[in-house]
Write an enzyme that holds these catalytic residues in place. Structure first.
Site, mmCIF file in Angstrom:
data_model
loop_
_atom_site.group_PDB
_atom_site.id
_atom_site.type_symbol
_atom_site.label_atom_id
_atom_site.label_comp_id
_atom_site.label_asym_id
_atom_site.label_seq_id
_atom_site.Cartn_x
_atom_site.Cartn_y
_atom_site.Cartn_z
ATOM 1 C CG PHE A 164 -1.779 -1.473 1.426
ATOM 2 C CD1 PHE A 164 -2.551 -1.807 0.457
ATOM 3 C CD2 PHE A 164 -1.510 -2.017 2.452
ATOM 4 C CE1 PHE A 164 -3.065 -3.108 0.573
ATOM 5 C CE2 PHE A 164 -2.409 -3.345 2.672
ATOM 6 C CZ PHE A 164 -3.018 -3.710 1.685
ATOM 7 C CB ILE B 147 2.178 -5.909 -3.136
ATOM 8 C CG1 ILE B 147 1.576 -5.408 -4.283
ATOM 9 C CG2 ILE B 147 3.867 -5.716 -3.166
ATOM 10 C CD1 ILE B 147 1.466 -3.744 -4.448
ATOM 11 N N GLY B 148 -0.085 -8.943 -3.728
ATOM 12 C CA GLY B 148 -1.424 -9.191 -3.536
ATOM 13 C C GLY B 148 -2.216 -8.702 -4.690
ATOM 14 C CB THR B 149 -1.585 -6.654 -7.354
ATOM 15 O OG1 THR B 149 -0.289 -6.900 -7.347
ATOM 16 C CG2 THR B 149 -1.608 -5.147 -6.626
ATOM 17 C CB THR C 198 -6.119 -10.457 -10.701
ATOM 18 O OG1 THR C 198 -6.459 -10.191 -11.924
ATOM 19 C CG2 THR C 198 -5.975 -11.724 -10.140
ATOM 20 N N GLY D 255 -5.002 -0.462 -9.533
ATOM 21 C CA GLY D 255 -4.733 -0.785 -7.983
ATOM 22 C C GLY D 255 -5.345 0.287 -7.149
ATOM 23 C CD GLU D 256 -1.691 3.512 -6.053
ATOM 24 O OE1 GLU D 256 -1.176 4.362 -5.269
ATOM 25 O OE2 GLU D 256 -0.806 3.213 -7.209
#
Ligand SMILES: Cc1cc2nc3c(=O)[nH]c(=O)nc-3n(C[C@H](O)[C@H](O)[C@H](O)COP(=O)(O)OP(=O)(O)OC[C@H]3O[C@@H](n4cnc5c(N)ncnc54)[C@H](O)[C@@H]3O)c2cc1C
Ligand code: SF4
Lengths: 325, 763
Positions: free
Chosen positions: B246, B472-474, B658, B728-729
């Site tokens: 994050f 990172i989990g993405t 995803t 992601g953001e």
């Protein structure tokens, strides 16, 4: 540090009689506080070996007995308790998380310690509860979660538990077992308001264990209302345990206890007195709520709890009056 | 909430399950702290209890007496380390405050000693027994504290280049028919990734291996080497899985070089596991911000003037700046725009990136103000956005490469049932609950950075992709594998992906939502190099081969996985023609407009992100629209958000499964940020108070019963070869405002300060 299992609470060589020993039940408070170095017991005594005798849930026609090692989850899920003591079932169901409720015991629950951030952080010297005489960091610090009732100039830490409000409302007794045998006292006398000795939290003596709770009568018309920041897994900002005996529209008996707002489990007796013999209406609910918080004192971040607490009490009364039983 | 993976629409890849799904759910995925070490010693940090002042002395006797203690390192005997510059000034560090250098204390929770012991427990026990005497000085905690200094961001932060401006704001605002001036506040927040800020350092001779969750293994490798004064080639950073970042692991923290230095001295691997509360002060965070927005509009809703002033907190030595006006001044058509960002210095640890760094606080202000303006205009807030929608950003007059903002609004509005909303506040309720609907736009710049990759293809189709990207989990493993499988025409199961290791070809920081665009573009390019070699082997002329590599598919299993083509090239035939067993290619890709030095920078751990508003003659953003239902309890004033609906368009969606998961997490975090998350700062002593997960609230399942993500089909050929905008953001940006707008609708109360808690609702 020694860890040992206890076989009988009454035995003469009970290691708990040493003031520095701590009983271990579910461990969900004790282990946390040890990791934070807030509690530093010289010895830990595992009392789970007593579970067989001390975890019974025994509803009877004239009252209820709950073993101190009963798990929160089992008591909350018990059909008799949900029917005849909804305030107890809900105070447990709305507490902590499913995982914690599966681990935690009733005895440990009532003995849980305050969540005051300054108490839980040993880098603060000034906490009268942890370091008697050192001052109180919360008084002028971040105190949104702190108490508005039962505070002293030494400590304003909130008693965080939920279940205790149900017990105190229902005039429960706590059964205490120690070297000298078993004694019983009103649950209302178990916790000590901070006064000038915030480090002394309960009336238990070294070596004494809570073995059971007993609740007289049945209270099917009872509710536990809990206001909190998130929908689950969070302590009360304000809660009310309300139990009523209503016949033909007249309130014959009333119990009101408050959580999230007081330093100890809190019974609002003046408020209860206003209800007895009356017929319920919104005006009465408002007067009761005002009476419950008549002595409340807010500080910088927690003053909102006074108005919130009043609305919670009034709404809990409303719910109790109108609930179908 | 449905659990099935979304069906792909046009320009979307297959929703294949995560490459690492089984490893993760069975606990086999190895995070940095899971890496076995040979006879490690354990470190525990001692951090300062004051925010400003000095250490007078340590009393270590009690601590040393704990059995198993090996050493206690303080400023008196710490390994000497070189300074590292802030990443935004060409360095690697997230802070220039170097602990263990002197007696000085610059912020709460600064590392002041490291206890090394034979076990974690012994180290912790001893750390608790370290006694410190301080001379404390009254610190400045935040905006309103005495002793802070404020100055414009421009000039003190190299990455903050301009206060965007166009036209004549003052005159236009004066003359506007409808005006709005409003101030907004956002709190300090901490990332709190599940994985703690651990590090393990092991030397083999002069070579150092660091196991640490990092969003930038090349940055960390080069940064630690610089601090230790050794050749970067001697340092390797390994983290096949990262337990959430994050932004908190994007730049180097001081802990790593310290632990590496001590490990060298002791000649023994050291494992450090800091506590949750130490994580609040030994890494970065999102600092609190303040905003003033002024909007002027015609009665028809058209914006004529927009001004956004933002202020942010940073530490004394470092001018970290988020500076989101670059986005808020370009989102809507408006001829007269002004902005100013300033930085207020306090005695705090240096803040840093946190998921969607600029957009989260800055769009909260703008999108709240847009809703307030819609109320003033008596206009539907969706229509206000439509009237001001634009394909050309107003500051530089550059066209958006693609922009599906209104399509997102329309899709999300339909799914949400927006047309049923009565605009009147306080008009809907359900029992004890007042109900409100609100919406907001969301957006995030499309960014890319140079990336390298190595791909190896075997005759039987087995493929190995190596790239120092970050999981990172993405879903990095998954989309990289999909890209290679698709490009080389091999079955997905035959592709093995290796990331999270600085011995692999460099990839950029996993930040700014650039990873998929950058790494997949690099992997595509390298796969094309392989294709070219294969084609050349079987084509009579080079020019034919060049042409074919553009258009003809290849396939190891022609009947199943062939990319679009009439007659795919047979891999086995090509290998036979080449006469080799393995074809391996390495390549370096850089985005259009990347500076000349960007490949060199890439190798030395400086990611040169380009994109967003910084492109030469265009501007690239992903867009979305978010709608929420909030419920406010009449009696307790508790606020809940039972329904979050978002529609998003972000170029090519590599994997709808995803992607949806990212966006869903974003919506949930956005809700969390609006209603729950704030780091409480004790104003007297500039210390964080709720520095643990019991007091720093994040949502639990019961808080998010309904989260719906709609993926819009969008094709953008002007951004990067992968056609990917990055998402992601994207989703956690608009939610703050959408929730406050819904609270207004539910209660008639406009709340301009986050997070909104029950005490902020008036009776
Ligand atoms: C994140 C979090 C959230 C929580 N939220 C809530 C909430 O919303 N509401 C709520 O009510 N609680 C909440 N809790 C507290 C939780 O309910 C208590 O930790 C739990 O009930 C304690 O029970 P235990 O058996 O684990 O006690 P232990 O940790 O074993 O013991 C607690 C204390 O009681 C003593 N003790 C234990 N048993 C006895 C006994 N029989 N006689 C005398 N002394 C004894 C121990 O020595 C110790 O000092 C929360 C806890 C956590 C960690
Ligand atoms: S409120 Fe009580 S527990 Fe908290 S710091 Fe003050 S004295 Fe300690």
């Amino acid at each position: 540090m020694a860890v040992q299992a206890l076989s009988t609470a009454a035995a003469a060589n009970n290691p708990l009689t040493k003031a520095t020993a701590q009983p271990l039940a579910g461990g969900t408070t004790l282990i946390d506080l040890m990791k934070l170095d807030v509690m530093r017991p010289a010895a830990i005594v595992d009392i789970n070996s007593l579970a067989r005798g001390w975890s019974a849930i025994e509803p009877a026609s004239d009252g209820l007995r709950l073993g101190a090692l009963a798990k929160m989850s089992n008591v909350a899920a018990h059909a008799d308790i949900q029917r005849n003591y909804p305030v107890i079932a809900d105070s447990l169901r709305l507490a902590a998380s499913a995982q914690l409720r599966n681990m935690a015991t009733l005895g440990g629950n009532v003995m849980q310690r305050t969540r005051c951030s300054y108490f839980r952080d040993i880098s603060y010297e000034n906490c009268n509860k942890r370091n008697p005489g050192s001052g109180c960091a919360a008084m002028d610090g971040v105190n949104r979660m702190h108490a508005v009732l039962g505070t002293s100039d030494q400590c304003i830490a909130t008693y965080p538990g939920d279940f205790a409000q149900a017990l105190i409302a229902l005039d429960a007794a706590v059964e205490i077992t120690g070297k000298a045998g078993t004694r019983s006292m009103p649950f209302a006398q178990l916790h000590k308001a901070p006064g000038s000795t915030p480090d002394i939290e309960t009336a238990l003596q070294p070596g004494e264990l809570i073995s059971a709770f007993s609740v007289p009568g049945r209270w099917p018309r009872s509710v536990y209302l809990k206001a909190r920041d998130r929908q689950s897994y969070e302590f009360a900002l304000s809660s009310a345990a309300v139990a009523l005996d209503v016949q033909d529209g007249t309130i014959r008996d009333a119990r009101v206890a408050l959580g999230g707002v007081a330093t100890v489990p809190w019974r609002a007796r003046e408020a209860e007195a206003l209800l007895k013999g009356q017929k319920f209406d919104d005006g009465l609910a408002q007067r009761v709520a005002d009476a419950a918080f008549a002595d409340a004192k807010g500080r910088q971040h927690n003053s909102f709890k006074i108005a919130l607490g009043k609305r919670v009490v009034a709404h809990a009364l409303q719910q109790a009056v109108t609930m179908e039983i | 909430m449905t659990a099935a993976a979304p069906e792909p629409k046009a320009n979307m890849g297959q929703p294949v399950p995560r490459y690492d799904a089984a490893a993760k759910v069975t606990g086999r995925a190895t995070y940095a702290s899971d890496m076995p070490l040979d006879n490690p010693a354990y470190a525990f940090l001692v951090t300062s209890a004051i925010a400003k002042g000095r250490i007078d002395s340590f009393d270590l006797d009690d601590a040393r007496s704990v059995r198993g203690v090996i050493d206690i390192v303080t400023h008196e005997n710490a390994p000497k380390l070189k300074e590292s510059k802030l990443f935004s000034n060409g360095g690697y560090a997230g802070t220039t405050i170097q602990p263990l250098k002197s007696v000085d204390i610059a912020h709460d929770g600064q590392i002041i000693a490291v206890v090394i012991a034979e076990s974690y427990e012994a180290a912790r026990e001893a750390a608790n027994r370290v006694k410190v005497s301080y001379t404390a000085v009254a610190p400045s905690a935040s905006f309103d504290s005495p002793g802070t200094t404020a100055a414009a961001a421009k000039g003190q932060n190299a990455q903050f280049k301009e206060d965007a401006e166009v036209g004549d704001f003052a005159r236009a605002f004066d003359a506007a028919e409808v005006k709005l001036t409003a101030s907004y506040d956002t709190p300090a927040q901490h990332h709190n990734p599940m994985e703690l800020f651990t590090t393990s350092c092991a030397w083999m001779g002069d070579n150092l291996v660091i196991y640490e969750g990092s969003q930038y293994v090349y940055g960390l490798k080069n940064g630690v080497a610089e601090q230790l004064g050794i050749d970067a080639d001697k340092v390797r950073v390994v983290n096949p899985y990262v337990g959430g970042g994050f932004g908190s692991r994007g730049s180097m923290t001081p802990r790593t070089a310290i632990i590496a230095g001590i490990a060298k001295r002791l000649n023994r691997p050291i494992k450090l596991v800091p506590t949750r509360d130490q994580g609040f002060t030994i890494a970065t965070y999102r600092a609190e911000t303040r905003h003033e927005i002024r909007l002027g509009a015609g009665r028809d809703g058209r914006l004529v003037a927009l001004r956004h002033d933002g202020a942010e907190v940073s530490s004394r030595p470092d001018a970290y700046c988020v500076g989101g006006t670059k986005t808020t001044t370009r989102l809507y058509a408006c001829p007269n725009v002004a902005s100013l960002v300033s930085i207020v210095r306090a005695d705090r640890n240096t803040p840093g990136f946190m998921r969607s760094p600029p957009e989260v606080p800055y769009l909260f202000a703008l999108e709240s103000a847009m809703d307030e303006l819609a109320v003033k205009l008596n206009m539907d807030p969706v229509e206000l956005r439509r009237i001001n929608d634009t394909n050309v950003e107003p500051i530089g007059g550059k066209p958006y490469t693609s922009r599906s903002l209104m399509a997102c609004f329309d899709e999300a509005a339909k799914a949400f049932g927006w047309s049923q909303r009565s605009p009147q506040p306080k008009s809907v309720s359900d029992g004890d609950w007042l109900i409100g609907y609100g919406c907001a736009a969301t957006c995030y710049p499309t960014q890319m950075a140079p990336s390298a990759a190595r791909v190896r293809l075997q005759r039987d189709g087995r493929t190995r992709v190596e790239i120092a990207g970050h999981e990172i989990g993405t879903g990095a493993y998954t989309v990289i594998a999909q890209t290679a499988a698709e490009r080389l025409g091999v079955p997905l199961e035959k592709v093995a992906v290796f990331v999270g290791d600085s011995d692999l070809p460099p990839a950029p920081v996993a930040g700014g939502s650039n990873s998929t665009a950058s790494t997949c573009s690099a992997v595509m390019m390298v796969c094309d190099q392989i294709r070219q070699r294969l084609f050349k082997a079987v084509m009579p002329s080079d020019s034919l081969a060049d042409k074919a590599k553009e258009t003809v598919g290849i396939s190891q299993a022609p009947s199943t996985q062939a990319a679009k083509s009439d007659r795919p090239l047979d891999i086995e035939k090509a290998f036979d023609a080449l006469g080799v067993g393995i074809v391996e290619e390495y390549g370096e890709w850089k985005p259009e407009g990347a500076p000349l030095d960007s490949f060199m920078a890439m190798h030395s751990g400086h990611a040169r992100l380009v994109g967003g508003h910084q492109m030469k003659d265009k501007i690239a953003y992903a867009f979305g629209a978010e709608f929420v239902e909030v419920r406010v309890n009449r009696f307790t004033h508790e606020i809940r958000a039972p329904r979050l609906v978002g529609a998003f368009a972000a170029g090519r969606i590599m994997n709808p499964r995803t992607a949806r998961s990212q966006l869903m997490g974003g919506l949930i975090w956005g809700m969390s940020s609006a209603l729950l998350e704030a780091t409480e700062i004790d104003q007297r002593n500039a210390r964080y108070v709720n520095d643990n997960l019991a007091d720093y609230l994040v949502p639990v399942n019961a808080d998010v019963p309904g989260v719906e993500v709609i993926l819009l089909s969008e094709q953008d050929d002007h951004i990067n070869p992968a056609g990917v905008k990055g998402l992601g953001e994207l989703a956690n940006v608009g939610t703050n405002a959408a929730i406050c707008n819904a609270i207004y609708h539910a209660t008639g109360q406009r709340i301009r300060k986050l997070p909104v808690r029950l005490e902020n609702i008036e009776a």
